[in-house]
Each structure stands twice: as structure tokens, then as C-alpha cells.
Design an enzyme around this catalytic site. Structure first.
Site, PDB file in Angstrom:
ATOM      1  N   CYS A 119      22.370   0.620 -36.716  1.00  0.00           N
ATOM      2  CA  CYS A 119      21.331  -0.270 -36.189  1.00  0.00           C
ATOM      3  C   CYS A 119      22.009  -1.535 -35.700  1.00  0.00           C
ATOM      4  O   CYS A 119      22.940  -2.034 -36.339  1.00  0.00           O
ATOM      5  CB  CYS A 119      20.318  -0.613 -37.276  1.00  0.00           C
ATOM      6  SG  CYS A 119      18.968  -1.671 -36.686  1.00  0.00           S
ATOM      7  N   CYS A 123      20.023  -7.088 -39.896  1.00  0.00           N
ATOM      8  CA  CYS A 123      19.356  -7.810 -40.984  1.00  0.00           C
ATOM      9  C   CYS A 123      20.365  -7.947 -42.127  1.00  0.00           C
ATOM     10  O   CYS A 123      21.055  -6.990 -42.468  1.00  0.00           O
ATOM     11  CB  CYS A 123      18.112  -7.062 -41.456  1.00  0.00           C
ATOM     12  SG  CYS A 123      16.925  -6.800 -40.150  1.00  0.00           S
ATOM     13  N   CYS A 126      20.539  -5.430 -45.279  1.00  0.00           N
ATOM     14  CA  CYS A 126      20.386  -3.990 -45.045  1.00  0.00           C
ATOM     15  C   CYS A 126      21.720  -3.275 -44.857  1.00  0.00           C
ATOM     16  O   CYS A 126      22.583  -3.735 -44.109  1.00  0.00           O
ATOM     17  CB  CYS A 126      19.508  -3.796 -43.814  1.00  0.00           C
ATOM     18  SG  CYS A 126      19.398  -2.098 -43.251  1.00  0.00           S
TER      19      CYS A 126
HETATM   20  N1  SAH Z   1      14.330  -0.817 -38.779  1.00  0.00           N
HETATM   21  C1  SAH Z   1      13.055  -0.597 -39.342  1.00  0.00           C
HETATM   22  C2  SAH Z   1      12.936   0.658 -40.167  1.00  0.00           C
HETATM   23  C3  SAH Z   1      14.085   1.014 -41.082  1.00  0.00           C
HETATM   24  S1  SAH Z   1      14.370  -0.037 -42.461  1.00  0.00           S
HETATM   25  C4  SAH Z   1      12.619  -1.805 -40.140  1.00  0.00           C
HETATM   26  O1  SAH Z   1      13.451  -2.675 -40.387  1.00  0.00           O
HETATM   27  O2  SAH Z   1      11.433  -1.876 -40.458  1.00  0.00           O
HETATM   28  C5  SAH Z   1      13.040   0.396 -43.559  1.00  0.00           C
HETATM   29  C6  SAH Z   1      12.702  -0.693 -44.556  1.00  0.00           C
HETATM   30  O3  SAH Z   1      13.732  -0.803 -45.569  1.00  0.00           O
HETATM   31  C7  SAH Z   1      12.579  -2.072 -43.930  1.00  0.00           C
HETATM   32  O4  SAH Z   1      11.389  -2.696 -44.366  1.00  0.00           O
HETATM   33  C8  SAH Z   1      13.796  -2.776 -44.462  1.00  0.00           C
HETATM   34  O5  SAH Z   1      13.642  -4.138 -44.459  1.00  0.00           O
HETATM   35  C9  SAH Z   1      13.954  -2.176 -45.838  1.00  0.00           C
HETATM   36  N2  SAH Z   1      15.273  -2.385 -46.442  1.00  0.00           N
HETATM   37  C10 SAH Z   1      16.450  -2.506 -45.837  1.00  0.00           C
HETATM   38  N3  SAH Z   1      17.445  -2.714 -46.736  1.00  0.00           N
HETATM   39  C11 SAH Z   1      16.857  -2.719 -47.949  1.00  0.00           C
HETATM   40  C12 SAH Z   1      17.351  -2.903 -49.289  1.00  0.00           C
HETATM   41  N4  SAH Z   1      18.632  -3.071 -49.535  1.00  0.00           N
HETATM   42  N5  SAH Z   1      16.466  -2.873 -50.304  1.00  0.00           N
HETATM   43  C13 SAH Z   1      15.145  -2.669 -50.067  1.00  0.00           C
HETATM   44  N6  SAH Z   1      14.624  -2.475 -48.835  1.00  0.00           N
HETATM   45  C14 SAH Z   1      15.470  -2.513 -47.779  1.00  0.00           C
HETATM   46 FE1  SF4 Z   2      17.972  -2.341 -38.668  1.00  0.00          FE
HETATM   47 FE2  SF4 Z   2      18.088  -2.414 -41.332  1.00  0.00          FE
HETATM   48 FE3  SF4 Z   2      17.050  -4.466 -39.987  1.00  0.00          FE
HETATM   49 FE4  SF4 Z   2      15.687  -2.139 -40.123  1.00  0.00          FE
HETATM   50  S1  SF4 Z   2      16.226  -3.481 -41.834  1.00  0.00           S
HETATM   51  S2  SF4 Z   2      16.071  -3.419 -38.291  1.00  0.00           S
HETATM   52  S3  SF4 Z   2      17.428  -0.690 -40.082  1.00  0.00           S
HETATM   53  S4  SF4 Z   2      19.203  -3.774 -39.876  1.00  0.00           S
END
Ligand code: SAH
Ligand code: SF4
Length: 356
Positions: A119, A123, A126
Site C-alpha cells: 500500500c 499510515c 500499519c
Molecule cells: N486501506 C484500507 C483497508 C485495509 S486496512 C483502510 O485503511 O481502511 C483495514 C483496517 O485495519 C484499517 O481500518 C486499518 O486502519 C486497520 N489497521 C491497520 N493496521 C492495524 C494494526 N496494527 N492494528 C489494528 N488495526 C490496524
Molecule cells: Fe494502506 Fe494500511 Fe493505511 Fe489501509 S491502513 S491505507 S492498508 S497503510
């Protein structure tokens, strides 16, 4: 749409699949009723190869194999958690890997699937963001995760997948056309109910608008994580491109057209975004939107300093939302022992493979 010069039947809309099959069958002097026969194998019986289609003449199966494609990914890894969660890694033709997770709960199974390899949105919290972006998934590569995981679901849990969420690796709306097409294939091809499919976005406004323009009632989830623009910008670089005000305006428009509740994802990170003040701000920001907030205790990732909020903090946050009229639930993390959070399994395997 193709691998080599073969047409991927899971990668085109049902309408297009019918045209392609009809044209080829005509060319091969085959009766037209074979079109629906073939498609009932593809969508109804989840055939992974034309050789499975035992009511077709062998010669036709061979011809189909040369002109069309049903599978491009292979399952490269499976992990089963003590809580029932099953995670898969799929190896794509070019060696890229993406993951999907089957989550059984009560009497239904949810599939979380990936829309991109990696991705680009970065974020901070993530694991997928850490991997960076490699490439887009084609429509068929998204749909195949569903088809193959559904077989596993029936074998392992005795029931088919009941819900699909686009919450695996990647940002669905950063791969807009293939994702929209995959929704069509799941819904119109596999006859999987639109209300049982949720697309989760970090907040890409054009994607929200595109989903709002669809006639089918697909569900929308928005990853918010902070109602304070400044903190959100620190956690999620996308806030610079689509600021909170603009994002929530798009959500309001979506709701005006679809008249359905929107879910918001809120990852609870200890001491970062979990204060009572931020809960009150969230109530204020969501005023007028029929919403549902999922509070997700942060799933720690190797190399990040953060941890999940304390249960009492989460409770407090939730009760502020509830008394502000916003229904909220705490989503207990599943499959912790197999690194089930988005991007984590691949990251852990890459780390362990990198070690001597
Ligand atoms: N890119 C999209 C969908 C994939 S991520 C999005 O960001 O919505 C799916 C969800 O997992 C998102 O809400 C994201 O913020 C959350 N997520 C990512 N890393 C995480 C973590 N380490 N612990 C808990 N939730 C997490
Ligand atoms: Fe991409 Fe992870 Fe952010 Fe979802 S939460 S947009 S997968 S970087």
C-alpha cells in the site's frame, strides 16, 4: 483482464464473460447453451480448472483451457489460529504475495481480502504501509481470494463465507476500477449479496463518490482513527490530500444517496488517540451522520513503539460515543497468534526468511 493472451473469467463482468464465451463457442461450432453450463461451473461450483467440468466434452475443455484462464494465484501458506481464524498467503504469477483471512464468529464466516500488493498510503501504524506499494491486483486476483477461501470455509467450518470485507492489504479505492469490477463479479456472478460486502477505505474521496454512484447496496467503512485533523495527519499522510472536512462531506453525500449507516474504524493506540477529549470531538464531528464506530485495540507490530489502549480507556471512549448517540463496539482482535492484522503475516514471514 488476461494472463498471457487468455481471458480471465473471474476478471471480467458477467456480461463480458458471456460475450467472450459465446464468441469462442461459435468459432468452435459448439452450442450456445454451453455458455451457461460453463459459467455455472465457474460461479456456482467454484471450479478452479476446466478439467473439473466433467459434463463438457474433453476436447472442449482443452480448447477452453487454451483460450481462458480460471486461476492465476496459488496458495503459498496457510496458518490456523487457536481461535479458529485461518490466514492464507497467495502467491501471484510474478511472485508477489498477498494475504486473506477467514474469521469465524458465532454462526457466520467473514473473509477479509486484499486489494493491492502492499500500500502506498503509509499510515504510520500499519504493517502493510511499512511494506510500501508493489503493484495493483487485477480483478481476477481479488476475486480468486474469495473463490478459493470459500472452498476452505466450507471444508473447515461447514459453511460458506457470509461476509466479505475489503480490509486486507492495500487501499481498495487506490485500485478503483479493478475493485469496482470485483464487486460486480462477486455480486452478479457469484450472487454474493451486496449488503454482505464492505469496502474499507482510508478516506479516498473519489472512491467514496464512485461507490455512492453504484446502484447496489455495498457497504462503506471509513478508517478515521482521529477526529482531530492534526493528529490524523500525523498518523495518516492521506489527511493532507483529503482533509477530514472533505472526507466527512463525501460520507454525508454517500449517505444522502444510499440512506444507509456508515461504519467508522478507529484503531485504539495507547496514549495516542484514545483520550476522552478525542472521543467527545468524534461525537461532534459525526453529528448528522448515521454511523457505527468499530473500536479496534491496536495490534502491535514489530519495530513500532505503540501498544493497544487499556480496556478501561476503550470502555470510557465507547461510553462517551454511546452517550453522544453513536453506537460503538469493541472489535476483539482475532488470530493474534498468527499475525492476522493486515500485512502482518507477510511482514513476519519476510523477516523470518531474511534471518540466517
Ligand atoms: N486501506 C484500507 C483497508 C485495509 S486496512 C483502510 O485503511 O481502511 C483495514 C483496517 O485495519 C484499517 O481500518 C486499518 O486502519 C486497520 N489497521 C491497520 N493496521 C492495524 C494494526 N496494527 N492494528 C489494528 N488495526 C490496524
Ligand atoms: Fe494502506 Fe494500511 Fe493505511 Fe489501509 S491502513 S491505507 S492498508 S497503510
Amino acid at each position: 483482464m488476461t494472463t498471457g493472451d487468455r481471458v480471465e473469467l473471474l476478471g471480467v463482468t458477467p456480461e463480458r464473460a458471456r460475450v467472450e464465451l459465446r464468441d469462442s463457442l461459435r468459432e468452435w461450432d459448439q452450442p450456445e447453451y454451453r455458455v451457461e453450463q460453463i459459467l455455472s461451473w465457474v460461479w456456482g461450483r467454484r471450479a478452479v480448472s476446466f478439467s473439473d467440468m466433467t459434463n463438457l466434452p474433453v476436447e472442449l475443455r482443452d480448447r477452453l483451457e487454451m483460450a481462458f484462464c480460471l486461476s492465476s494465484a496459488t496458495r503459498s501458506f496457510e496458518a490456523r489460529s487457536t481461535d479458529g481464524t485461518i490466514k492464507h498467503l497467495w502467491r501471484l504469477e510474478d511472485g508477489e504475495q498477498v494475504e486473506s483471512v477467514l474469521i469465524p464468529a458465532d454462526d457466520r464466516v467473514t473473509l477479509c481480502l486484499s486489494s493491492q500488493a502492499g500500500c502506498a498510503l503509509g499510515c504510520r501504524f500499519c504493517a502493510t504501509g511499512d511494506l510500501g506499494f508493489t503493484r495493483q491486483l487485477r480483478t481476477a486476483e481479488i476475486v480468486e481470494q474469495y473463490r478459493d477461501a470459500d472452498r476452505v470455509s466450507v471444508e473447515a467450518f461447514g459453511r460458506a463465507i457470509a461476509n466479505v470485507v475489503y480490509m486486507g492489504m492495500g487501499e481498495p479505492f487506490a485500485n478503483l476500477e479493478p475493485v469496482l469490477e470485483s464487486l460486480t463479479v462477486l455480486n452478479a456472478g457469484f450472487e454474493f449479496g451486496a449488503r454482505r460486502i464492505t469496502v474499507s477505505t482510508v478516506g479516498l474521496v473519489p472512491g467514496i463518490r464512485a461507490l455512492a454512484g453504484r446502484p447496489e447496496p455495498f457497504r462503506l467503512a471509513v478508517s478515521l482513527h482521529s477526529a482531530d485533523p492534526e493528529l490524523r495527519r500525523e498518523l495518516m499522510p492521506v489527511e493532507r490530500r483529503y482533509p477530514l472536512d472533505e472526507l466527512l462531506a463525501a460520507v454525508r453525500d454517500y449517505q444522502a444517496r444510499k440512506a444507509r449507516r456508515v461504519s467508522f474504524e478507529y484503531v485504539m493506540i495507547d496514549g495516542v488517540n484514545d483520550s476522552s477529549e478525542l472521543a467527545r470531538l468524534l461525537v461532534k464531528r459525526l453529528k448528522g451522520i448515521s454511523s457505527y464506530v468499530n473500536l479496534i485495540p491496536y495490534n502491535p507490530i514489530p519495530g513500532k513503539p505503540w501498544g493497544p489502549s487499556h480496556p478501561e480507556r476503550i470502555d470510557d471512549f465507547r461510553s462517551i460515543l454511546e452517550s453522544g448517540g453513536i453506537p460503538a463496539a469493541v472489535r476483539t482482535p482475532r488470530g493474534r497468534d498468527i499475525a492476522a492484522a493486515c500485512g502482518q503475516l507477510r511482514l513476519e514471514r519476510e523477516l523470518s526468511e531474511a534471518l540466517p
